[in-house]
Scaffold this motif. Structure first.
Motif, PDB file in Angstrom:
ATOM      1  N   GLN A  35      48.827  17.368  27.962  1.00  0.00           N
ATOM      2  CA  GLN A  35      50.151  17.921  27.706  1.00  0.00           C
ATOM      3  C   GLN A  35      50.247  19.369  28.194  1.00  0.00           C
ATOM      4  O   GLN A  35      51.237  19.771  28.809  1.00  0.00           O
ATOM      5  N   ALA A  36      49.199  20.149  27.906  1.00  0.00           N
ATOM      6  CA  ALA A  36      49.202  21.563  28.283  1.00  0.00           C
ATOM      7  C   ALA A  36      49.185  21.738  29.801  1.00  0.00           C
ATOM      8  O   ALA A  36      49.900  22.582  30.351  1.00  0.00           O
ATOM      9  N   LEU A  37      48.372  20.945  30.501  1.00  0.00           N
ATOM     10  CA  LEU A  37      48.280  21.087  31.955  1.00  0.00           C
ATOM     11  C   LEU A  37      49.551  20.627  32.647  1.00  0.00           C
ATOM     12  O   LEU A  37      49.939  21.185  33.683  1.00  0.00           O
ATOM     13  N   ARG A  38      50.218  19.647  32.106  1.00  0.00           N
ATOM     14  CA  ARG A  38      51.488  19.184  32.678  1.00  0.00           C
ATOM     15  C   ARG A  38      52.534  20.290  32.646  1.00  0.00           C
ATOM     16  O   ARG A  38      53.397  20.364  33.534  1.00  0.00           O
ATOM     17  N   ARG A  39      52.465  21.135  31.608  1.00  0.00           N
ATOM     18  CA  ARG A  39      53.482  22.184  31.437  1.00  0.00           C
ATOM     19  C   ARG A  39      53.221  23.409  32.300  1.00  0.00           C
ATOM     20  O   ARG A  39      54.118  24.242  32.468  1.00  0.00           O
ATOM     21  N   LYS A  40      52.013  23.546  32.817  1.00  0.00           N
ATOM     22  CA  LYS A  40      51.669  24.772  33.544  1.00  0.00           C
ATOM     23  C   LYS A  40      52.341  24.807  34.916  1.00  0.00           C
ATOM     24  O   LYS A  40      52.352  23.816  35.647  1.00  0.00           O
ATOM     25  N   ARG A  41      52.861  25.969  35.256  1.00  0.00           N
ATOM     26  CA  ARG A  41      53.521  26.131  36.552  1.00  0.00           C
ATOM     27  C   ARG A  41      52.513  26.401  37.658  1.00  0.00           C
ATOM     28  O   ARG A  41      52.791  26.171  38.824  1.00  0.00           O
ATOM     29  N   ARG A  42      51.368  26.939  37.302  1.00  0.00           N
ATOM     30  CA  ARG A  42      50.314  27.211  38.278  1.00  0.00           C
ATOM     31  C   ARG A  42      48.994  26.672  37.757  1.00  0.00           C
ATOM     32  O   ARG A  42      48.699  26.785  36.573  1.00  0.00           O
ATOM     33  N   ARG A  43      48.225  26.136  38.652  1.00  0.00           N
ATOM     34  CA  ARG A  43      46.883  25.716  38.273  1.00  0.00           C
ATOM     35  C   ARG A  43      45.986  26.935  38.084  1.00  0.00           C
ATOM     36  O   ARG A  43      46.249  27.996  38.658  1.00  0.00           O
ATOM     37  N   CYS A  44      44.947  26.788  37.297  1.00  0.00           N
ATOM     38  CA  CYS A  44      44.075  27.910  36.947  1.00  0.00           C
ATOM     39  C   CYS A  44      42.710  27.359  36.554  1.00  0.00           C
ATOM     40  O   CYS A  44      42.456  26.157  36.604  1.00  0.00           O
TER      41      CYS A  44
END
Length: 290
Positions: A57-66
């Motif tokens: 869920q958290a990674l889907r919401r991120k605008r940039r990968r990190c």
């Protein structure tokens, strides 16, 4: 162990802890400190059973990968990971979404997940780190009694280096009057250089002690090193920072040896290295997450 339900899995700096508590038994562990407000016995590990779902869920919401970091508070490869496989399932999510990962562990169980870690590293960046405190295997078994020893951890680093994965070491703590010698430091450094370690994190030659951690540490000193607790109390009182009396020459030696071998060791540079995301497929480096 006991299961808990969490509302989130990532910290503001993209750190992830699948477990809370530990069974490694390291006598100096800062995570025992009362400031972290753990509401259960430290060895009764809390298991965040919904961690993979929360991470997705958290990674889907991120605008940039990190870079996603894990292991700073609790080891992601506790023995119970063999059954729960939560860390592995989280790595599968990280791999699927194209994020990077920086892992800190004292366990050779991480070798089980080499397939996923190398897959992540092909696309972005994976860094496998371990903590090293002492070159003396007998002392290691006292300081870190329920986890593989220094020699085995070094071989784990070798295996990942040979697989093309970045490797690093957290050189801490250097315990005053116990492992704060030039011989110990040089033994650890030579092992690091031999197996291709790229970055060594050290924030000072000493140890930090807080309420909760201090009491456990002193009890273990009484058990294994009679008279040592009194020496600590006389030297440091209730200070948070307890630097080795040999800190200055050890730090100078550390910096000089790392510089000669091209190993990153300045704290700010080391942390930048661990948190810098790289998109290998696009051939570009994105912003740091801080």
């Amino acid at each position: 162990m006991h299961e808990v339900r969490s509302k989130s899995i990532l910290s503001g700096k993209n750190g992830m802890n699948v477990y809370r508590g530990c069974t490694h038994g390291c006598i100096y562990c800062d995570s025992r400190s009362t400031c972290y407000q753990m509401d259960h016995p430290f060895e009764d590990v809390a298991v965040k059973s919904d961690a993979p779902r929360l991470l997705e869920q958290a990674l889907r919401r991120k605008r940039r990968r990190c870079m996603i970091g894990t292991g700073s508070m609790c080891d992601p490869y506790l023995p119970l990971e063999r059954e729960t496989r939560l860390t592995r399932r989280c790595l599968e999510v990280i791999d699927r979404y194209g994020f990077g990962v920086s892992i800190l562990t004292k366990s050779d169980l991480i070798l089980r997940d080499m397939d996923l870690i190398t897959s992540i590293n092909r696309k972005t960046k994976a860094v496998v780190c371990t903590t090293l405190t002492t070159y003396d295997e007998a002392l290691c078994r006292v300081l870190e009694p329920h986890v593989c020893t220094t020699r085995r951890r070094v071989e784990v680093l070798r295996a990942f280096h040979e697989a093309g994965v970045h490797t690093g070491v957290w050189l801490c703590p250097i315990l005053p009057f116990l492992n704060d010698t030039e011989e110990n430091l040089m033994g650890i450094l030579e092992d690091c250089f031999r197996v291709g370690v790229e970055v060594i994190v050290n924030f000072g030659m000493g140890v930090t002690l807080r309420d909760g951690d201090r009491q456990y540490f002193y009890a273990q000193l009484d058990r294994h090193f009679p008279g040592m607790k009194e020496r600590y109390i006389k030297t440091f009182g209730n200070a948070y920072q307890c630097p080795s009396p040999n800190a200055a020459p050890l730090e100078a030696l550390f910096r000089a040896r790392c510089a000669a071998r091209g190993v990153i060791c300045r704290p700010d540079a080391a942390m930048e290295y661990l948190t810098a995301f790289e998109d290998r497929q696009a051939g570009e480096q994105l912003d740091l997450f801080l």
